[in-house]
Every structure is written in structure tokens, then in C-alpha cells.
Design a protein around this motif. Structure first.
Motif, PDB file in Angstrom:
ATOM      1  N   ALA A 146       0.843  -1.187   0.000  1.00 27.05           N
ATOM      2  CA  ALA A 146       0.000   0.000   0.000  1.00 27.05           C
ATOM      3  C   ALA A 146       0.881   1.240   0.000  1.00 27.05           C
ATOM      4  CB  ALA A 146      -0.911  -0.004   1.228  1.00 27.05           C
ATOM      5  N   VAL A 147       0.227   2.373  -0.239  1.00 30.11           N
ATOM      6  CA  VAL A 147       0.942   3.644  -0.254  1.00 30.11           C
ATOM      7  C   VAL A 147      -0.025   4.743   0.180  1.00 30.11           C
ATOM      8  CG1 VAL A 147       0.431   4.180  -2.680  1.00 30.11           C
ATOM      9  CG2 VAL A 147       2.501   5.100  -1.625  1.00 30.11           C
ATOM     10  N   SER A 148       0.507   5.774   0.808  1.00 36.04           N
ATOM     11  CA  SER A 148      -0.292   6.934   1.162  1.00 36.04           C
ATOM     12  C   SER A 148      -0.064   8.013   0.115  1.00 36.04           C
ATOM     13  CB  SER A 148       0.117   7.481   2.532  1.00 36.04           C
ATOM     14  OG  SER A 148      -0.209   6.557   3.527  1.00 36.04           O
TER      15      SER A 148
ATOM     16  N   GLU B 236      -1.368  18.933  -1.274  1.00 33.63           N
ATOM     17  CA  GLU B 236      -0.689  19.218  -0.006  1.00 33.63           C
ATOM     18  C   GLU B 236      -1.653  19.524   1.152  1.00 33.63           C
ATOM     19  OE1 GLU B 236       3.528  20.953  -1.296  1.00 33.63           O
ATOM     20  OE2 GLU B 236       1.873  22.268  -1.908  1.00 33.63           O
ATOM     21  N   LYS B 237      -2.834  18.928   1.116  1.00 32.74           N
ATOM     22  CA  LYS B 237      -3.814  19.130   2.184  1.00 32.74           C
ATOM     23  C   LYS B 237      -3.988  17.837   2.975  1.00 32.74           C
ATOM     24  CE  LYS B 237      -6.284  22.717  -0.285  1.00 32.74           C
ATOM     25  NZ  LYS B 237      -7.517  23.095  -0.977  1.00 32.74           N
ATOM     26  N   LYS B 238      -3.827  17.917   4.274  1.00 33.11           N
ATOM     27  CA  LYS B 238      -3.927  16.725   5.115  1.00 33.11           C
ATOM     28  C   LYS B 238      -5.251  16.006   4.941  1.00 33.11           C
ATOM     29  CE  LYS B 238      -0.777  18.018   8.784  1.00 33.11           C
ATOM     30  NZ  LYS B 238      -0.603  18.207  10.211  1.00 33.11           N
ATOM     31  N   TYR B 239      -6.323  16.751   4.757  1.00 31.14           N
ATOM     32  CA  TYR B 239      -7.627  16.102   4.641  1.00 31.14           C
ATOM     33  C   TYR B 239      -7.855  15.464   3.270  1.00 31.14           C
ATOM     34  CZ  TYR B 239      -8.944  20.691   2.727  1.00 31.14           C
ATOM     35  OH  TYR B 239      -8.995  21.851   2.007  1.00 31.14           O
ATOM     36  N   ASN B 240      -6.938  15.648   2.353  1.00 37.44           N
ATOM     37  CA  ASN B 240      -7.017  14.978   1.054  1.00 37.44           C
ATOM     38  C   ASN B 240      -6.035  13.812   1.008  1.00 37.44           C
ATOM     39  OD1 ASN B 240      -8.985  16.618  -0.049  1.00 37.44           O
ATOM     40  ND2 ASN B 240      -7.510  18.052  -0.904  1.00 37.44           N
ATOM     41  N   THR B 241      -5.972  13.049   2.049  1.00 33.54           N
ATOM     42  CA  THR B 241      -5.049  11.929   2.151  1.00 33.54           C
ATOM     43  C   THR B 241      -5.764  10.628   1.818  1.00 33.54           C
ATOM     44  OG1 THR B 241      -3.814  13.079   3.862  1.00 33.54           O
ATOM     45  CG2 THR B 241      -3.454  10.714   3.674  1.00 33.54           C
ATOM     46  N   LEU B 242      -5.132   9.823   0.984  1.00 32.79           N
ATOM     47  CA  LEU B 242      -5.689   8.542   0.559  1.00 32.79           C
ATOM     48  C   LEU B 242      -4.731   7.427   0.937  1.00 32.79           C
ATOM     49  CD1 LEU B 242      -6.374   9.650  -3.116  1.00 32.79           C
ATOM     50  CD2 LEU B 242      -8.019   9.716  -1.249  1.00 32.79           C
ATOM     51  N   SER B 243      -5.264   6.268   1.242  1.00 35.62           N
ATOM     52  CA  SER B 243      -4.462   5.061   1.437  1.00 35.62           C
ATOM     53  C   SER B 243      -4.845   4.107   0.323  1.00 35.62           C
ATOM     54  CB  SER B 243      -4.751   4.425   2.795  1.00 35.62           C
ATOM     55  OG  SER B 243      -4.373   5.294   3.819  1.00 35.62           O
ATOM     56  N   LEU B 244      -3.910   3.810  -0.547  1.00 42.32           N
ATOM     57  CA  LEU B 244      -4.198   2.991  -1.712  1.00 42.32           C
ATOM     58  C   LEU B 244      -3.561   1.616  -1.595  1.00 42.32           C
ATOM     59  CD1 LEU B 244      -3.495   5.658  -4.489  1.00 42.32           C
ATOM     60  CD2 LEU B 244      -5.692   5.074  -3.447  1.00 42.32           C
ATOM     61  N   GLN B 245      -4.338   0.580  -1.859  1.00 39.13           N
ATOM     62  CA  GLN B 245      -3.798  -0.774  -1.953  1.00 39.13           C
ATOM     63  C   GLN B 245      -3.192  -0.918  -3.345  1.00 39.13           C
ATOM     64  OE1 GLN B 245      -7.232  -3.190  -1.264  1.00 39.13           O
ATOM     65  NE2 GLN B 245      -6.983  -3.138   0.938  1.00 39.13           N
ATOM     66  N   LEU B 246      -2.085  -1.652  -3.424  1.00 38.96           N
ATOM     67  CA  LEU B 246      -1.381  -1.816  -4.694  1.00 38.96           C
ATOM     68  C   LEU B 246      -1.345  -3.277  -5.110  1.00 38.96           C
ATOM     69  CD1 LEU B 246       1.674   0.469  -3.868  1.00 38.96           C
ATOM     70  CD2 LEU B 246      -0.418   1.114  -5.080  1.00 38.96           C
ATOM     71  N   ASP B 247      -1.347  -3.515  -6.430  1.00 38.08           N
ATOM     72  CA  ASP B 247      -1.171  -4.882  -6.910  1.00 38.08           C
ATOM     73  C   ASP B 247       0.331  -5.171  -7.044  1.00 38.08           C
ATOM     74  OD1 ASP B 247      -0.286  -3.729  -9.310  1.00 38.08           O
ATOM     75  OD2 ASP B 247      -2.086  -4.257 -10.435  1.00 38.08           O
TER      76      ASP B 247
ATOM     77  N   LYS C 158       0.262  -0.934  -9.114  1.00 39.59           N
ATOM     78  CA  LYS C 158      -0.892  -0.194  -9.633  1.00 39.59           C
ATOM     79  C   LYS C 158      -1.976  -0.225  -8.552  1.00 39.59           C
ATOM     80  CE  LYS C 158      -4.302  -0.089 -13.279  1.00 39.59           C
ATOM     81  NZ  LYS C 158      -4.908  -0.814 -14.386  1.00 39.59           N
ATOM     82  N   PRO C 159      -2.536   0.934  -8.206  1.00 42.98           N
ATOM     83  CA  PRO C 159      -3.590   0.949  -7.187  1.00 42.98           C
ATOM     84  C   PRO C 159      -4.785   0.097  -7.590  1.00 42.98           C
ATOM     85  CG  PRO C 159      -2.747   3.153  -7.560  1.00 42.98           C
ATOM     86  CD  PRO C 159      -2.155   2.273  -8.628  1.00 42.98           C
ATOM     87  N   THR C 160      -5.322  -0.610  -6.604  1.00 44.80           N
ATOM     88  CA  THR C 160      -6.482  -1.471  -6.849  1.00 44.80           C
ATOM     89  C   THR C 160      -7.685  -1.039  -6.032  1.00 44.80           C
ATOM     90  OG1 THR C 160      -5.773  -3.006  -5.132  1.00 44.80           O
ATOM     91  CG2 THR C 160      -5.062  -3.483  -7.388  1.00 44.80           C
ATOM     92  N   GLY C 161      -7.519  -0.056  -5.203  1.00 45.73           N
ATOM     93  CA  GLY C 161      -8.629   0.425  -4.389  1.00 45.73           C
ATOM     94  C   GLY C 161      -8.261   0.445  -2.927  1.00 45.73           C
ATOM     95  N   GLY C 162      -9.285   0.307  -2.083  1.00 49.43           N
ATOM     96  CA  GLY C 162      -9.066   0.329  -0.644  1.00 49.43           C
ATOM     97  C   GLY C 162      -8.687   1.702  -0.151  1.00 49.43           C
TER      98      GLY C 162
END
Length: 132
Positions: A74-76, A81-92, A96-100
Motif C-alpha cells: 500500500a501507499v499513502s 498538499e492538504k492533510k484532509y485529502n489523504t488517501l491510502s491505496l492498496q497496490l497490486d 498499480k492501485p487497486t482500491g481500498g
């Protein structure tokens, strides 16, 4: 005494070779991480939309879980540059991001696929989470 100097010389040469190999591996890892960050940034631009254009995408260190990554990776990612626009992405397996993913503020960036979008006018940065 000559034998000791010879053994010491061999030990020093071995250490130099190991250090050079370590630096070479490290440079390869940095290059691989950079390529992965570009893929992740492109995916983010193509799958998220918000009230303002995406100008900056910060991609954190790719994290592997389990033994040899058997638990996935995974990756953040942070948008503009906004803290509230933070995503945690699962990777294959190809990073490549797969969701989550999850967003932290309602009515900001949301899913909207547009494969025609690219990284023109978007700055991609390495995001060090410990620098908050």
C-alpha cells in the motif's frame, strides 16, 4: 605480519565491494520507487476529481506487508498538499492501485474515472510522512 596485512587488505576490499553493491541496489530501488510513484500519481489523477484542479500529488513510501510482501502493499497519497485529502491505496504486484482508499473530508476529492487525463501541470513529489 605480512599475512595479517594481506588479510586486512582483503577484508577492506571486500567491504568496499559490499558497499558499492549496496549503493547500486539502493539506486535501483530509488529508481523503481520513482517509477512506481509516477504510476500511482497518474492513476490518482485519472480516478479522482474535486472542486479544484489537482496541482500536486505527494506519494509516500511504498509499504509491503507480511513476509516478502505476501500481505500485499500500500501507499499513502496526498492531493494538493492538504492533510484532509489523504488517501491510502492498496497496490497490486505491479504497484498499480487497486482500491481500498479513503478520503478524510467530505465533498472534496471523489472517484471519477477519466483515462484521458495525464500528469501535465501536476507536480509529483515524494512524501515523507515523518516530516509532518
Amino acid at each position: 605480519m605480512a599475512i595479517i596485512k594481506g588479510v586486512e587488505h582483503l577484508r577492506i576490499e571486500k567491504q568496499k565491494r559490499q558497499k558499492a553493491e549496496s549503493i547500486k541496489e539502493s539506486k535501483k530501488e530509488v529508481k523503481d520507487q520513482e517509477e512506481a510513484r509516477q504510476k500511482i500519481a497518474l492513476w490518482t489523477v485519472q480516478h479522482f476529481e474535486g472542486p479544484e484542479p489537482i496541482r500536486v500529488i505527494e506519494v509516500g513510501k511504498l509499504e509491503s506487508y507480511g513476509i516478502l510482501g505476501s500481505g500485499g502493499s500500500a501507499v499513502s497519497v496526498r492531493i494538493n498538499e492538504k492533510k484532509y485529502n489523504t488517501l491510502s491505496l492498496q497496490l497490486d504486484s505491479e504497484n498499480k492501485p487497486t482500491g481500498g482508499f479513503g478520503r478524510h473530508k467530505q465533498n472534496e476529492f471523489h472517484l471519477k474515472e477519466d483515462k484521458n487525463r495525464n500528469l501535465n501541470d501536476v507536480e509529483v513529489k515524494y512524501w515523507r510522512l515523518d516530516n509532518e
